[in-house]
Design a protein around this motif. Structure first.
Motif, PDB file in Angstrom:
ATOM      1  N   LEU A 238       0.821  -1.208   0.000  1.00 47.92           N
ATOM      2  CA  LEU A 238       0.000   0.000   0.000  1.00 47.92           C
ATOM      3  C   LEU A 238       0.859   1.263   0.000  1.00 47.92           C
ATOM      4  CD1 LEU A 238      -2.814  -1.075   2.477  1.00 47.92           C
ATOM      5  CD2 LEU A 238      -3.099  -0.537   0.046  1.00 47.92           C
ATOM      6  N   GLU A 239       1.879   1.301   0.812  1.00 45.54           N
ATOM      7  CA  GLU A 239       2.718   2.495   0.896  1.00 45.54           C
ATOM      8  C   GLU A 239       3.552   2.683  -0.367  1.00 45.54           C
ATOM      9  OE1 GLU A 239       2.635   4.957   3.155  1.00 45.54           O
ATOM     10  OE2 GLU A 239       0.951   3.874   4.012  1.00 45.54           O
ATOM     11  N   SER A 240       4.076   1.605  -0.918  1.00 51.09           N
ATOM     12  CA  SER A 240       4.879   1.709  -2.144  1.00 51.09           C
ATOM     13  C   SER A 240       4.021   2.148  -3.319  1.00 51.09           C
ATOM     14  CB  SER A 240       5.532   0.363  -2.460  1.00 51.09           C
ATOM     15  OG  SER A 240       6.413  -0.016  -1.437  1.00 51.09           O
ATOM     16  N   ALA A 241       2.876   1.528  -3.470  1.00 54.74           N
ATOM     17  CA  ALA A 241       1.996   1.854  -4.591  1.00 54.74           C
ATOM     18  C   ALA A 241       1.380   3.240  -4.437  1.00 54.74           C
ATOM     19  CB  ALA A 241       0.908   0.797  -4.728  1.00 54.74           C
ATOM     20  N   LYS A 242       1.178   3.676  -3.220  1.00 52.78           N
ATOM     21  CA  LYS A 242       0.617   5.007  -2.970  1.00 52.78           C
ATOM     22  C   LYS A 242       1.518   6.091  -3.559  1.00 52.78           C
ATOM     23  CE  LYS A 242      -0.851   7.910   0.896  1.00 52.78           C
ATOM     24  NZ  LYS A 242      -0.962   7.956   2.372  1.00 52.78           N
ATOM     25  N   GLN A 243       2.815   5.897  -3.500  1.00 50.19           N
ATOM     26  CA  GLN A 243       3.750   6.870  -4.059  1.00 50.19           C
ATOM     27  C   GLN A 243       3.661   6.926  -5.583  1.00 50.19           C
ATOM     28  OE1 GLN A 243       7.706   6.332  -2.536  1.00 50.19           O
ATOM     29  NE2 GLN A 243       7.023   6.421  -0.421  1.00 50.19           N
ATOM     30  N   ILE A 244       3.201   5.852  -6.191  1.00 45.25           N
ATOM     31  CA  ILE A 244       3.099   5.788  -7.648  1.00 45.25           C
ATOM     32  C   ILE A 244       1.710   6.189  -8.128  1.00 45.25           C
ATOM     33  CG2 ILE A 244       3.237   4.260  -9.664  1.00 45.25           C
ATOM     34  CD1 ILE A 244       5.204   2.538  -7.939  1.00 45.25           C
ATOM     35  N   PHE A 245       0.670   5.623  -7.507  1.00 44.21           N
ATOM     36  CA  PHE A 245      -0.706   5.781  -7.986  1.00 44.21           C
ATOM     37  C   PHE A 245      -1.553   6.737  -7.157  1.00 44.21           C
ATOM     38  CE2 PHE A 245       0.327   1.187  -8.891  1.00 44.21           C
ATOM     39  CZ  PHE A 245       0.723   1.404 -10.199  1.00 44.21           C
ATOM     40  N   GLY A 246      -1.029   7.251  -6.071  1.00 43.55           N
ATOM     41  CA  GLY A 246      -1.817   8.109  -5.193  1.00 43.55           C
ATOM     42  C   GLY A 246      -2.556   7.294  -4.144  1.00 43.55           C
TER      43      GLY A 246
ATOM     44  N   PRO B  75      -5.052   5.078  -2.259  1.00 41.86           N
ATOM     45  CA  PRO B  75      -5.982   4.048  -2.722  1.00 41.86           C
ATOM     46  C   PRO B  75      -7.388   4.276  -2.176  1.00 41.86           C
ATOM     47  CG  PRO B  75      -4.645   3.200  -0.931  1.00 41.86           C
ATOM     48  CD  PRO B  75      -4.129   4.576  -1.250  1.00 41.86           C
ATOM     49  N   THR B  76      -8.369   3.738  -2.883  1.00 35.91           N
ATOM     50  CA  THR B  76      -9.752   3.805  -2.416  1.00 35.91           C
ATOM     51  C   THR B  76      -9.934   2.855  -1.227  1.00 35.91           C
ATOM     52  OG1 THR B  76     -10.489   1.996  -3.826  1.00 35.91           O
ATOM     53  CG2 THR B  76     -10.574   4.238  -4.772  1.00 35.91           C
ATOM     54  N   PRO B  77     -10.975   3.054  -0.440  1.00 31.62           N
ATOM     55  CA  PRO B  77     -11.243   2.119   0.655  1.00 31.62           C
ATOM     56  C   PRO B  77     -11.416   0.675   0.156  1.00 31.62           C
ATOM     57  CG  PRO B  77     -12.528   4.114   0.962  1.00 31.62           C
ATOM     58  CD  PRO B  77     -11.890   4.219  -0.392  1.00 31.62           C
TER      59      PRO B  77
ATOM     60  N   GLU C  68      -9.195  -2.484   1.443  1.00 30.37           N
ATOM     61  CA  GLU C  68      -9.842  -3.685   1.969  1.00 30.37           C
ATOM     62  C   GLU C  68      -9.358  -4.936   1.234  1.00 30.37           C
ATOM     63  OE1 GLU C  68     -14.324  -5.567   2.539  1.00 30.37           O
ATOM     64  OE2 GLU C  68     -14.087  -3.452   2.053  1.00 30.37           O
ATOM     65  N   LYS C  69      -9.289  -4.852  -0.077  1.00 28.79           N
ATOM     66  CA  LYS C  69      -8.854  -5.995  -0.875  1.00 28.79           C
ATOM     67  C   LYS C  69      -7.409  -6.376  -0.540  1.00 28.79           C
ATOM     68  CE  LYS C  69      -9.423  -7.786  -5.503  1.00 28.79           C
ATOM     69  NZ  LYS C  69      -9.910  -7.528  -6.842  1.00 28.79           N
ATOM     70  N   VAL C  70      -6.544  -5.380  -0.400  1.00 33.51           N
ATOM     71  CA  VAL C  70      -5.149  -5.644  -0.047  1.00 33.51           C
ATOM     72  C   VAL C  70      -5.056  -6.253   1.348  1.00 33.51           C
ATOM     73  CG1 VAL C  70      -2.920  -4.540   0.479  1.00 33.51           C
ATOM     74  CG2 VAL C  70      -4.180  -3.913  -1.594  1.00 33.51           C
ATOM     75  N   ASN C  71      -5.779  -5.701   2.295  1.00 29.20           N
ATOM     76  CA  ASN C  71      -5.725  -6.213   3.670  1.00 29.20           C
ATOM     77  C   ASN C  71      -6.287  -7.622   3.812  1.00 29.20           C
ATOM     78  OD1 ASN C  71      -4.402  -4.029   4.835  1.00 29.20           O
ATOM     79  ND2 ASN C  71      -6.299  -2.918   5.153  1.00 29.20           N
ATOM     80  N   GLU C  72      -7.133  -8.038   2.895  1.00 30.65           N
ATOM     81  CA  GLU C  72      -7.707  -9.388   2.950  1.00 30.65           C
ATOM     82  C   GLU C  72      -6.930 -10.402   2.103  1.00 30.65           C
ATOM     83  OE1 GLU C  72     -11.761  -8.874   1.780  1.00 30.65           O
ATOM     84  OE2 GLU C  72     -12.329  -7.964   3.692  1.00 30.65           O
ATOM     85  N   ALA C  73      -5.946  -9.939   1.353  1.00 24.41           N
ATOM     86  CA  ALA C  73      -5.213 -10.808   0.428  1.00 24.41           C
ATOM     87  C   ALA C  73      -4.278 -11.770   1.161  1.00 24.41           C
ATOM     88  CB  ALA C  73      -4.408  -9.956  -0.544  1.00 24.41           C
ATOM     89  N   THR C  74      -4.011 -12.893   0.511  1.00 22.08           N
ATOM     90  CA  THR C  74      -3.040 -13.859   1.033  1.00 22.08           C
ATOM     91  C   THR C  74      -1.626 -13.353   0.763  1.00 22.08           C
ATOM     92  OG1 THR C  74      -2.887 -15.054  -1.067  1.00 22.08           O
ATOM     93  CG2 THR C  74      -4.605 -15.776   0.501  1.00 22.08           C
ATOM     94  N   SER C  75      -0.672 -13.938   1.432  1.00 19.20           N
ATOM     95  CA  SER C  75       0.727 -13.582   1.200  1.00 19.20           C
ATOM     96  C   SER C  75       1.128 -13.834  -0.240  1.00 19.20           C
ATOM     97  CB  SER C  75       1.652 -14.365   2.140  1.00 19.20           C
ATOM     98  OG  SER C  75       1.602 -13.834   3.429  1.00 19.20           O
TER      99      SER C  75
END
Length: 84
Positions: A39-47, A49-51, A55-62
């Motif tokens: 989330l932090e890495s992609a935020k620097q690139i894409f701005g 993220p939406t809620p 949620e999708k990232v926090n629920e994802a598997t490793s």
């Protein structure tokens, strides 16, 4: 149980795969750290993220988080990054 870094390395070596395999708690915290890093890495690139993306990232598997992290170099948007 608590160990300082040198104690943990002397007991487990640098390979914590045994702990990862059997510790649900450790697995949980590793997955949370992986999600936060993405989330932090992609935020620097894409701005920001939406809620729904958060949620999708926090629920994802490793495994899914690893896939998304590898895709980070080529994706053009949050939606292109976070796909099944």
């Amino acid at each position: 149980m608590r160990f300082n870094r040198s104690q943990a390395e002397s007991i487990f070596g640098r390979d914590v795969s045994v702990l990862e395999k059997y510790s649900v708690t450790l697995q949980y915290f590793i997955r949370r750290a992986e999600a936060r890093l993405l989330l932090e890495s992609a935020k620097q690139i894409f701005g920001t993220p939406t809620p729904q993306i958060i949620e999708k990232v926090n629920e994802a598997t490793s495994e899914k988080l690893l896939t998304w992290n590898m895709r980070l170099r080529t994706a053009q948007s949050w939606n292109a990054l976070i796909t099944d």
